[in-house]
Enzyme design. Structure first.
Site, PDB file in Angstrom:
ATOM      1  N   HIS A  66       0.634  -1.135  -0.181  1.00  0.00           N
ATOM      2  CA  HIS A  66      -0.390  -0.221   0.214  1.00  0.00           C
ATOM      3  C   HIS A  66       1.165   1.485   0.040  1.00  0.00           C
ATOM      4  CE1 HIS A  66       0.994   0.538   4.546  1.00  0.00           C
ATOM      5  NE2 HIS A  66       0.699  -0.294   4.475  1.00  0.00           N
ATOM      6  N   ASP A  68      -0.984   4.628   0.790  1.00  0.00           N
ATOM      7  CA  ASP A  68      -0.885   5.039   1.755  1.00  0.00           C
ATOM      8  C   ASP A  68      -0.456   4.708   3.398  1.00  0.00           C
ATOM      9  OD1 ASP A  68      -2.372   2.707   1.709  1.00  0.00           O
ATOM     10  OD2 ASP A  68      -4.105   3.592   3.577  1.00  0.00           O
ATOM     11  N   ASP A  99       6.900   1.846   6.896  1.00  0.00           N
ATOM     12  CA  ASP A  99       4.973   1.136   6.572  1.00  0.00           C
ATOM     13  C   ASP A  99       4.705   1.814   5.782  1.00  0.00           C
ATOM     14  OD1 ASP A  99       2.749  -0.489   6.834  1.00  0.00           O
ATOM     15  OD2 ASP A  99       1.841   0.707   8.897  1.00  0.00           O
ATOM     16  N   GLU A 133      -4.653   0.927   2.556  1.00  0.00           N
ATOM     17  CA  GLU A 133      -4.742  -0.043   3.530  1.00  0.00           C
ATOM     18  C   GLU A 133      -4.657   0.661   5.135  1.00  0.00           C
ATOM     19  OE1 GLU A 133      -2.803  -2.879   6.575  1.00  0.00           O
ATOM     20  OE2 GLU A 133      -2.306  -0.967   6.015  1.00  0.00           O
ATOM     21  N   GLU A 134      -4.083   1.620   5.176  1.00  0.00           N
ATOM     22  CA  GLU A 134      -4.419   2.276   6.597  1.00  0.00           C
ATOM     23  C   GLU A 134      -5.994   2.717   6.591  1.00  0.00           C
ATOM     24  OE1 GLU A 134      -2.070   1.648   8.719  1.00  0.00           O
ATOM     25  OE2 GLU A 134      -0.060   1.568   7.652  1.00  0.00           O
ATOM     26  N   GLU A 162       4.115  -5.703   4.566  1.00  0.00           N
ATOM     27  CA  GLU A 162       4.091  -5.158   6.229  1.00  0.00           C
ATOM     28  C   GLU A 162       5.655  -5.555   6.829  1.00  0.00           C
ATOM     29  OE1 GLU A 162       1.630  -3.818   6.998  1.00  0.00           O
ATOM     30  OE2 GLU A 162       0.385  -3.894   5.499  1.00  0.00           O
ATOM     31  N   HIS A 348       3.970   3.947  12.439  1.00  0.00           N
ATOM     32  CA  HIS A 348       2.973   4.661  13.029  1.00  0.00           C
ATOM     33  C   HIS A 348       3.893   5.720  14.277  1.00  0.00           C
ATOM     34  CE1 HIS A 348      -0.780   2.318  11.666  1.00  0.00           C
ATOM     35  NE2 HIS A 348      -0.072   2.167  10.380  1.00  0.00           N
TER      36      HIS A 348
END
Length: 382
Positions: A66, A68, A99, A133-134, A162, A348
């Site tokens: 992903h 995003d 990520d 995805e997020e 991931e 994150h």
């Protein structure tokens, strides 16, 4: 500057906060088209997706990921602009470094090196990339998989980028994930004055015994690959904010991360049975984030573990811990799915970062897996 680091920086510099892609996929597509991939955009709603494939025969090995990223959080707490990546002390800083823009860059450069050495490789290589995805994960990978199935394209093997590693890159790979079932419970009572409880009905008091029972249940004992199922309350809200008012309603959110020992219908039935037993006036809305999946053995797990061992000397650990990933949408098609990516210590977080050396090592791992699966004549489609 290495090709993987350069591409990772280019991707990070695009502020692709979910569901915005911010041009990341166009950059990847240009690189892939230059080495013979057929690329197509598959937008759904506000979400950007693309599918790319090189080759027409089986097995089809797909890199999934992903573009995003999650929001940055307080900018003043970052040591750099999160979308102006910097390298300091051997680490690449920026939102999405771990990520998972570092993984995306490693996937592309691995394929560039692989196709240059093996232009006539057997089977096919694919890319399935989303910008959802997020976020809610409604218009992303799940829609692309449905589209591929409708036209008869079957993914045999899937590497999800991931950040799976715990302390050293390659020390852990995810060969499955727990299911995730969410509930939003509303318990109704009767508002009143705390001095006259006989004239009110406190939904907090009424719900408490049921909640205690739900949290005490041994849902299962897990199995060889999954820990025991866990029931967790994530939010609870009731009352007017006043000290002297019995609330008229309670809202509670909970989640169960569950193993392959259970299924969503069975969990829902048990929860309702407990709530009904306690004679609650309630409503309960369910949302299934994903069923559990597992790739216990096979060509992909073996190739990943062998590649990691050859490049690092690590005997990697198989794990199903952590949250969910888009692998949950791909595994039900019958594909073998493995997640392999960077160390996840800063994902994150403010000052998210990834080791520059790890980016190159990850690209080498992906390339070695490609070599094992698409150049060995004895490996057939699963």
């Amino acid at each position: 500057m290495s090709a993987t680091l350069e591409l990772a920086k280019q991707l990070i510099s695009r502020a692709s906060v979910t569901p915005d892609d911010a041009g990341c996929q166009a950059l990847m597509r240009a690189r892939l088209e230059a080495i013979g991939f057929r690329c197509e955009s598959l937008p759904f709603g506000e979400v950007s997706n693309f599918w790319a494939r090189r080759g027409d025969s089986a097995p089809l090995l797909v890199f999934a990921g992903h573009t995003d990223v999650v929001p940055t959080g307080p900018l003043e707490q970052w040591s750099c602009d999160p979308f102006a990546p910097e390298v300091r002390g051997g680490l690449l800083y920026g939102r999405g470094a771990a990520d998972m823009k570092g993984s995306l860059a490693a996937m592309v450069t691995a394929c560039e090196a692989f196709t240059a050495q093996y232009p006539g490789h057997r089977g096919s290589v694919g890319f399935l990339v989303t910008s959802d995805e997020e976020g809610p994960s409604i218009d992303g990978t799940v829609k692309v998989v449905e589209h591929l199935q409708a036209r008869g394209e079957t993914i045999d093997l899937c590497l999800v980028g991931e950040p799976s590693s715990r302390e050293r890159i390659g020390d852990v790979i995810k060969n499955g994930r727990r299911g995730s079932l969410n509930g939003k419970l509303t318990v109704r009572g009767k508002q009143g004055h705390v001095a006259y409880p006989q004239l009110a009905s406190n939904p907090i008091h009424r719900c408490a015994p049921a909640l205690a029972e739900l949290t005490a249940i041994e849902w299962d004992q897990g199995n060889e690959f999954f820990p025991p199922t866990s029931f967790q309350v994530s939010n609870i809200r009731a009352g007017t904010g006043a000290e002297n008012v019995v609330p008229g309603e309670l809202e509670l959110m909970f989640n169960l991360r569950y193993s392959t020992q259970l299924d969503a219908p069975g969990i829902r039935e048990r929860v309702h049975a407990v709530l009904d037993k306690h004679h609650l006036d309630y409503s309960l809305d369910w949302r299934l984030s994903g069923e559990p999946f597992l790739t216990p053995a096979g060509e992909l797990v073996a190739a990943a573990r062998d590649a990691i061992r050859e490049l690092t000397g690590i005997d990697t650990e198989l794990s199903t811990s952590g949250g969910t990933s888009d692998g949950r949408f791909i595994a039900p098609t019958g594909a073998q799915v493995v997640e392999l990516g960077p160390v996840n210590a800063t994902i994150h977080q403010v000052n998210e970062c990834v080791s520059v050396d790890d980016l190159e090592l990850l690209s080498a791992m992906y390339r070695r897996i490609l070599e094992k699966l698409l150049t060995s004549p004895h490996v057939d489609a699963p």
